[in-house]
Design an enzyme around this catalytic site. Structure first.
Site, short mmCIF file in Angstrom:
data_model
loop_
_atom_site.label_atom_id
_atom_site.label_comp_id
_atom_site.label_asym_id
_atom_site.label_seq_id
_atom_site.Cartn_x
_atom_site.Cartn_y
_atom_site.Cartn_z
N GLU A 164 0.78 -1.23 0.00
CA GLU A 164 0.00 0.00 0.00
C GLU A 164 0.82 1.29 0.00
OE1 GLU A 164 -2.80 -0.08 3.18
OE2 GLU A 164 -3.85 -1.82 2.40
N GLU A 327 -5.26 -8.75 0.84
CA GLU A 327 -5.86 -8.49 2.16
C GLU A 327 -7.36 -8.29 1.99
OE1 GLU A 327 -4.26 -5.19 4.38
OE2 GLU A 327 -2.20 -5.83 3.99
C1 GCO Z 1 -3.48 -1.86 5.71
C2 GCO Z 1 -2.40 -2.76 6.08
C3 GCO Z 1 -2.73 -3.68 7.19
C4 GCO Z 1 -3.87 -3.29 8.09
C5 GCO Z 1 -5.17 -3.79 7.55
C6 GCO Z 1 -6.37 -3.38 8.38
O1 GCO Z 1 -4.23 -2.19 4.82
O2 GCO Z 1 -3.60 -0.82 6.34
O3 GCO Z 1 -1.95 -3.47 5.01
O4 GCO Z 1 -1.52 -3.64 7.84
O5 GCO Z 1 -3.71 -3.79 9.35
O6 GCO Z 1 -5.37 -3.29 6.28
O7 GCO Z 1 -6.50 -2.00 8.38
#
Ligand code: GCO
Length: 432
Positions: A164, A327
């Protein structure tokens, strides 16, 4: 209704600073998250990652959970400051050795290790030299990627360079909500974007050079828009809005990270939690607000399963690369019940809806090859500290003890049946 392809990869994900702890052990250097989380007022409740899930010591338990659920892959990140405490070429053998154990144990358990090289924990020394504003950081990252590639050659073939960039640049350097907590002007932010892109391109090059079998991706995020109805004009409105040029630095768009990168990517990871319903209005695409009192997760994100159908469809059309959901998940107000178990029907319901949507994306022909649940265990949720529980396993932070939640047992069934159990009428499978 869809079946996932036979070789569909079911996994779960985590990130170093969110789970490891052991911040002063094994020769690890300081990262921007160590400094930021110890700055008063930055993290809810004054929480920090000094111990977190203590996975630095308890990684065997994490892998046991992964094995119990039958995961095909585990996506975790390496902490750059464990490998290069000061971000330079003084490599730290203890850091490599820590990840050696994890990689070997995963392989022994039949679980593919997928490594993210940068899940936000920049060595503080590099931040002191300008961080992502400094082109030297991109070169240092390529050196780190090369070393990792060499060390794990033949054992790890799937890499995400960055997690990200939209977040670590916008939240870290524009709004200052995340480490290193900067509020830079537009020109400086542009430098960060330039250096991140350069870092990815260099790292992808060296990883391919080290081993032609390496697949290199990036875990991208952005606002996904989905059509408010099946009307073709709403589909068009949603597609257009998903890729509309971002207005201002706070916009999170996949295009920022992925446009122009196609030849430097073997696959795309999509981090996707929720989306925005869009329809074609009189004057063009318009967002349809969430219903008042509509479903939301504990962190207050709206529950919008259709995003997991349309996000992959739109990204597949635009980039023509294999896609993995790197994710997806939700935080719940989980607790240990009187029977000693963690009952989380909301998570099972959420995942059933989202995974059904993902199967529709597969049906439509989108080349989605795998799904990584966020997260394997509850962990340190950045500025939210420990207030948000995203895991398939519950962590008692006082003792470090892990308890597989009902959703973890249910996810094991998803994996065993390759999504077959998602189609059953009703979704509840609770022990109470
Ligand atoms: C993000 C990260 C994760 C977070 C998850 C929940 O997307 O911010 O990759 O580390 O913990 O997304 O917010």
């Amino acid at each position: 209704m869809a079946n996932f392809p036979g070789n569909f990869l079911w996994g779960a994900a985590s990130a170093a600073y969110q789970i490891e702890g052991g911040v002063k052990e094994g020769g690890r250097g300081r990262s921007i998250w160590d400094v930021f989380s110890h700055t008063p007022g930055r993290i809810r409740n004054g929480d920090h990652g000094d111990v977190a899930c203590d996975s630095y010591h308890r990684w065997r338990e994490d892998i046991r959970l992964a094995r119990e659920m039958g995961l095909g892959a585990y996506r975790f990140s390496a902490a750059w400051p464990r490998i290069a405490p000061d971000g330079d070429t003084a490599w730290n053998e203890d850091g490599f050795a820590y990840y050696d154990q994890i990689v070997d144990a995963l392989l022994e358990a039949g679980i593919e290790p997928w490594i993210t090289l940068y899940h936000w924990d920049l060595p503080q020394t590099l931040q002191n030299q300008g961080g992502w504003q400094n082109a030297g950081t991109a070169r240092a990252f390529a050196g780190y990627a090369a070393r990792m590639g060499e060390r794990f050659k033949g054992r790890v073939t799937h890499w995400f360079t960055f997690n990200e960039p939209q977040c670590f640049i916008n939240l870290g350097c524009a709004s200052g909500e995340h480490a290193p907590g900067l509020q830079l002007d537009e020109d400086s932010l542009e430098m960060c974007w330039k250096n991140f892109r350069e870092a990815h391109i260099l790292a992808a090059g060296v990883l391919h050079g080290v081993d032609a079998n390496n697949s290199v991706g990036m875990a991208s995020t952005g606002t996904v828009c989905y059509p408010a109805s099946s009307r073709p004009e709403d589909v068009e409105a949603a597609r257009e809005s998903t890729f509309a040029l971002p207005q201002g630095v706070r916009s999170f768009s996949h295009t920022l990270a992925l446009d122009g990168m196609r030849e430097h990517l073997d696959l795309i990871g999509i981090n996707l939690y929720h989306g925005v319903a869009v329809r074609m209005g009189e004057a063009g695409p318009e967002a349809v607000p969430c219903p008042v009192g509509g479903p939301r997760t504990a962190i207050d994100w709206p529950i919008t399963p259709d995003a997991l159908e349309w996000g992959p469809r739109f990204l597949a059309e635009r980039y023509h690369l294999p896609l993995y959901i790197s994710e997806n998940g939700l935080s719940c107000r989980d607790q240990i019940f009187l029977d000693g178990k963690v009952h989380d029907p909301q998570r099972i319901d959420f995942l059933t809806r989202y995974l059904r949507a993902l199967s529709r994306a597969v049906d439509s022909g989108a080349d989605v090859r795998g799904y990584f649940h966020w997260s394997l265990t509850d962990n340190f949720e950045w500025a939210e500290g420990y207030s948000q529980r995203f895991g398939l396993a519950y962590v008692d932070y006082a003792t470090g003890e892990r308890t597989l939640k009902d959703s973890g047992a249910w996810y094991a069934d998803v994996i065993r049946s390759n999504g077959g159990n998602l189609q059953a009428e009703g979704t509840m499978r609770c022990a109470w």
